[in-house]
Design a protein around this motif. Structure first.
Motif, mmCIF file in Angstrom:
data_model
loop_
_atom_site.group_PDB
_atom_site.id
_atom_site.type_symbol
_atom_site.label_atom_id
_atom_site.label_comp_id
_atom_site.label_asym_id
_atom_site.label_seq_id
_atom_site.Cartn_x
_atom_site.Cartn_y
_atom_site.Cartn_z
ATOM 1 N N ALA A 48 -8.494 8.768 -10.906
ATOM 2 C CA ALA A 48 -7.887 7.489 -10.530
ATOM 3 C C ALA A 48 -6.920 7.671 -9.360
ATOM 4 O O ALA A 48 -6.375 8.754 -9.145
ATOM 5 N N ALA A 49 -6.716 6.608 -8.619
ATOM 6 C CA ALA A 49 -5.780 6.635 -7.488
ATOM 7 C C ALA A 49 -4.353 6.726 -8.003
ATOM 8 O O ALA A 49 -4.049 6.283 -9.122
ATOM 9 N N PRO A 50 -3.429 7.290 -7.222
ATOM 10 C CA PRO A 50 -2.032 7.348 -7.654
ATOM 11 C C PRO A 50 -1.428 5.950 -7.729
ATOM 12 O O PRO A 50 -1.911 5.019 -7.076
ATOM 13 N N GLN A 51 -0.382 5.820 -8.520
ATOM 14 C CA GLN A 51 0.289 4.533 -8.665
ATOM 15 C C GLN A 51 0.891 4.105 -7.333
ATOM 16 O O GLN A 51 1.418 4.930 -6.585
ATOM 17 N N ALA A 52 0.820 2.815 -7.053
ATOM 18 C CA ALA A 52 1.372 2.279 -5.812
ATOM 19 C C ALA A 52 2.894 2.248 -5.889
ATOM 20 O O ALA A 52 3.477 2.051 -6.958
ATOM 21 N N GLY A 53 3.504 2.465 -4.761
ATOM 22 C CA GLY A 53 4.962 2.409 -4.670
ATOM 23 C C GLY A 53 5.426 0.971 -4.487
ATOM 24 O O GLY A 53 4.640 0.029 -4.579
ATOM 25 N N PRO A 54 6.713 0.793 -4.208
ATOM 26 C CA PRO A 54 7.214 -0.571 -4.000
ATOM 27 C C PRO A 54 6.571 -1.178 -2.751
ATOM 28 O O PRO A 54 6.299 -0.487 -1.768
ATOM 29 N N GLY A 55 6.321 -2.468 -2.811
ATOM 30 C CA GLY A 55 5.693 -3.176 -1.698
ATOM 31 C C GLY A 55 6.676 -3.423 -0.566
ATOM 32 O O GLY A 55 7.852 -3.066 -0.645
ATOM 33 N N PRO A 56 6.209 -4.028 0.513
ATOM 34 C CA PRO A 56 7.087 -4.306 1.644
ATOM 35 C C PRO A 56 8.132 -5.363 1.283
ATOM 36 O O PRO A 56 7.920 -6.192 0.404
ATOM 37 N N VAL A 57 9.256 -5.302 1.960
ATOM 38 C CA VAL A 57 10.313 -6.292 1.746
ATOM 39 C C VAL A 57 9.883 -7.578 2.442
ATOM 40 O O VAL A 57 9.572 -7.576 3.629
ATOM 41 N N GLU A 58 9.840 -8.659 1.678
ATOM 42 C CA GLU A 58 9.416 -9.938 2.245
ATOM 43 C C GLU A 58 10.616 -10.706 2.757
ATOM 44 O O GLU A 58 11.574 -10.947 2.020
#
Length: 73
Positions: A48-58
């Motif tokens: 499985a792919a690694p967990q995603a980090g925090p998304g971009p600041v909107e």
């Protein structure tokens, strides 16, 4: 029971205001239109792919894709 439909369509002008990735333009009879999605492991991944980090600041009004200034022709 089978139905066979024969038709002739003549289009002089076709105006489409907008289109997106999931748009369908159907002219005439198609019977049944079935959605199709095929997923392939073309990279040969085995875990499985690694967990995603925090998304971009909107920020309000900030596009996700950098846009260029419109130019006049």
């Amino acid at each position: 029971m089978n139905f066979f439909v024969q038709q002739t369509i003549t289009i002089h002008t076709l105006k489409i205001d907008g289109i997106s990735n999931a748009s369908v333009c159907q002219i005439g009879s198609a019977g049944i239109v079935k959605p199709l999605a095929k997923l392939y492991n073309t990279g040969g991944f085995t875990e499985a792919a690694p967990q995603a980090g925090p998304g971009p600041v909107e920020l309000p009004g900030t596009p996700f894709v950098p846009l260029t200034q419109p130019s006049r022709m």
